[in-house]
Write a protein that holds these residues in place. Structure first.
Motif, mmCIF file in Angstrom:
data_model
loop_
_atom_site.group_PDB
_atom_site.id
_atom_site.type_symbol
_atom_site.label_atom_id
_atom_site.label_comp_id
_atom_site.label_asym_id
_atom_site.label_seq_id
_atom_site.Cartn_x
_atom_site.Cartn_y
_atom_site.Cartn_z
ATOM 1 N N GLY A 150 10.486 6.377 5.105
ATOM 2 C CA GLY A 150 10.067 5.136 4.199
ATOM 3 C C GLY A 150 8.743 5.419 3.421
ATOM 4 N N VAL A 151 8.289 6.793 3.595
ATOM 5 C CA VAL A 151 7.070 6.932 2.903
ATOM 6 C C VAL A 151 7.459 7.307 1.489
ATOM 7 N N LEU A 152 6.524 7.151 0.485
ATOM 8 C CA LEU A 152 6.790 7.132 -0.999
ATOM 9 C C LEU A 152 7.125 8.453 -1.539
ATOM 10 N N PHE A 153 6.742 9.510 -0.874
ATOM 11 C CA PHE A 153 6.814 10.855 -0.953
ATOM 12 C C PHE A 153 6.620 11.906 0.052
ATOM 13 N N SER A 154 7.111 12.801 0.287
ATOM 14 C CA SER A 154 6.555 13.957 1.000
ATOM 15 C C SER A 154 7.016 15.359 0.515
ATOM 16 N N THR A 155 6.442 16.372 0.962
ATOM 17 C CA THR A 155 6.596 17.764 0.350
ATOM 18 C C THR A 155 7.772 18.456 0.979
ATOM 19 N N TYR A 156 8.499 19.217 0.267
ATOM 20 C CA TYR A 156 9.452 20.381 0.810
ATOM 21 C C TYR A 156 8.947 21.628 0.438
ATOM 22 N N PRO A 157 9.183 22.488 1.153
ATOM 23 C CA PRO A 157 8.550 24.161 0.547
ATOM 24 C C PRO A 157 9.701 24.484 0.028
ATOM 25 N N ASN A 158 9.355 25.446 -1.169
ATOM 26 C CA ASN A 158 10.352 26.079 -1.996
ATOM 27 C C ASN A 158 10.301 27.555 -1.076
ATOM 28 N N ASN A 159 11.353 27.903 -0.355
ATOM 29 C CA ASN A 159 11.321 28.735 0.464
ATOM 30 C C ASN A 159 11.726 30.255 -0.292
ATOM 31 N N PHE A 160 12.172 30.132 -1.365
ATOM 32 C CA PHE A 160 12.378 31.288 -2.187
ATOM 33 C C PHE A 160 11.106 31.697 -2.945
ATOM 34 N N ALA A 161 10.412 30.841 -3.336
ATOM 35 C CA ALA A 161 9.131 31.076 -4.125
ATOM 36 C C ALA A 161 8.237 31.412 -2.940
ATOM 37 N N LEU A 162 8.155 30.923 -1.687
ATOM 38 C CA LEU A 162 7.313 31.286 -0.589
ATOM 39 C C LEU A 162 7.565 32.701 -0.226
ATOM 40 N N GLY A 163 8.635 33.247 -0.555
ATOM 41 C CA GLY A 163 9.037 34.690 -0.178
ATOM 42 C C GLY A 163 8.463 35.586 -1.418
ATOM 43 N N GLN A 164 8.366 35.029 -2.736
ATOM 44 C CA GLN A 164 7.781 35.637 -3.680
ATOM 45 C C GLN A 164 6.206 36.070 -3.545
ATOM 46 N N GLN A 165 5.663 34.737 -2.897
ATOM 47 C CA GLN A 165 4.204 34.916 -2.866
ATOM 48 C C GLN A 165 3.879 35.783 -1.860
ATOM 49 N N LEU A 166 4.599 35.906 -0.529
ATOM 50 C CA LEU A 166 4.383 36.789 0.390
ATOM 51 C C LEU A 166 4.452 38.263 -0.200
ATOM 52 N N VAL B 255 0.927 -1.030 0.094
ATOM 53 C CA VAL B 255 0.084 -0.139 0.043
ATOM 54 C C VAL B 255 0.867 1.411 0.214
ATOM 55 N N VAL B 256 0.514 2.251 -0.925
ATOM 56 C CA VAL B 256 1.345 3.315 -0.958
ATOM 57 C C VAL B 256 1.162 4.243 0.281
ATOM 58 N N VAL B 257 2.295 4.899 0.669
ATOM 59 C CA VAL B 257 1.962 6.052 1.767
ATOM 60 C C VAL B 257 2.818 7.230 1.395
ATOM 61 N N PHE B 258 2.075 8.297 1.636
ATOM 62 C CA PHE B 258 2.578 9.457 1.220
ATOM 63 C C PHE B 258 2.339 10.480 2.398
ATOM 64 N N SER B 259 2.926 11.735 2.650
ATOM 65 C CA SER B 259 2.789 12.606 3.563
ATOM 66 C C SER B 259 3.088 13.994 3.446
ATOM 67 N N SER B 260 2.507 14.731 4.109
ATOM 68 C CA SER B 260 2.489 15.996 4.188
ATOM 69 C C SER B 260 3.646 16.539 5.012
ATOM 70 N N LYS B 261 4.644 15.811 5.785
ATOM 71 C CA LYS B 261 5.590 16.124 6.577
ATOM 72 C C LYS B 261 6.785 15.688 5.907
ATOM 73 N N PRO B 262 7.734 16.728 5.692
ATOM 74 C CA PRO B 262 8.942 16.389 4.915
ATOM 75 C C PRO B 262 9.741 15.448 5.518
ATOM 76 N N HIS C 70 9.088 12.774 6.865
ATOM 77 C CA HIS C 70 8.697 11.632 6.666
ATOM 78 C C HIS C 70 9.193 10.873 5.563
ATOM 79 N N ALA C 71 9.942 11.374 4.526
ATOM 80 C CA ALA C 71 10.495 10.825 3.345
ATOM 81 C C ALA C 71 11.550 10.059 3.987
ATOM 82 N N LYS C 72 12.459 10.414 4.739
ATOM 83 C CA LYS C 72 13.429 9.487 5.343
ATOM 84 C C LYS C 72 13.176 8.524 6.087
#
Length: 280
Positions: free
Chosen positions: A246-262, A233-240, A242-244
């Protein structure tokens, strides 16, 4: 105590309104690595967006500690004729709430404030959340595990608002979302055990939202990973992190792009100063 460092150019328009538009303050907590570098990446993104928008915009950085005085900060901003403010981290978010209490006679906000570098949920403060939009997660899931048809997720009050977004995203993607509300970690474990004891296959996936009750690192996560590996069963996470684990994938924020959005958001508040917006 507030320690300030002036950053950027000094070219300002002559009248007060234009002068305020040309100045933006950024507040972030005093922090060690890696958080200091994260804040600097966000600031760099905001500065780049500002310079692209108007080369005469300047920034002033303020490092805040737990002992900050919001009245003193508000007075300083007024003296410097700054009404656009970007805040980072949990201390920054607390400051944002305090600055939002300052109103003009027509009830509009004195300070246009946006918050970032925090897993934000909907509130009375505009900002960019580090929590990834479920639509993005489900879209990436389709790329890496297109056979998945059903997503199982336990959630508590903390992540309930996110589930509403997830239901809409799942519907658009043609996915079935099996969401289950719990009030404690034991209930979350019971839910996941029932999922694994049912007829699950590689067409099922487990989503772990950013929720300490349902996605506990030391209790829930090990159980889910063990069962998921055994039943493919695939496991994915919203917590970065968790990728280490064993989940299939998690997400990392793009800090530079976050600043642009702000920067884009704080500029938008100039036209709608009382609008409350949350982006992911």
């Amino acid at each position: 105590m507030v320690v300030s460092l002036l950053v950027g150019g000094s070219a300002f328009a002559e009248d007060n309104e234009k002068e305020q538009t040309a100045k933006i303050a950024i507040f972030y907590p005093k922090a060690k690595e890696p958080y200091f570098s994260i804040y600097q990446e966000i600031i760099a993104g905001a500065v780049k967006a500002a310079k692209d928008y108007n080369p005469h915009i300047s920034y002033e950085e303020f490092i805040i500690t737990k002992q900050y005085n919001s009245e003193q900060i508000a007075q300083t901003l007024k003296q410097k004729k700054i009404n656009k403010v970007i805040v980072l981290g949990r201390l920054g978010w607390k400051l944002a709430r305090e600055l939002s209490k300052y109103k003009h006679d027509n009830t509009t906000n004195v300070f246009q404030v946006v918050s970032g570098a925090l897993p934000l949920s909907p509130s009375d403060i505009s900002g960019v959340s580090l929590i990834t939009d479920p639509a993005f997660l489900f879209g990436y899931l389709d790329q890496v595990a297109s056979n998945v048809k059903k997503i199982h997720v336990a959630y508590s009050d903390k992540s309930a608002w996110l589930i509403e977004l997830a239901k809409k995203a799942a519907l658009k993607k043609g996915l079935i979302l099996n969401s289950h509300y719990v009030t404690n970690t034991a209930q979350a474990i019971t839910f996941y055990q029932k999922v694994f004891n049912s007829d699950v296959s590689n067409q099922d996936a487990i989503w772990l939202p950013l929720d300490n009750i349902t996605s506990h690192d030391k209790i829930t996560l090990p159980l889910i990973l063990e069962e998921a590996w055994a039943k493919e069963v695939v496991v994915f996470s919203s917590k970065p992190s968790h990728a280490k684990r064993g989940v299939l994938f998690s997400t990392y924020p793009n800090n530079f792009a976050l600043g642009q959005q702000l920067f884009t958001m704080v500029q938008g508040l100039e036209q709608q100063p009382n609008q409350k917006t949350l982006r992911h």
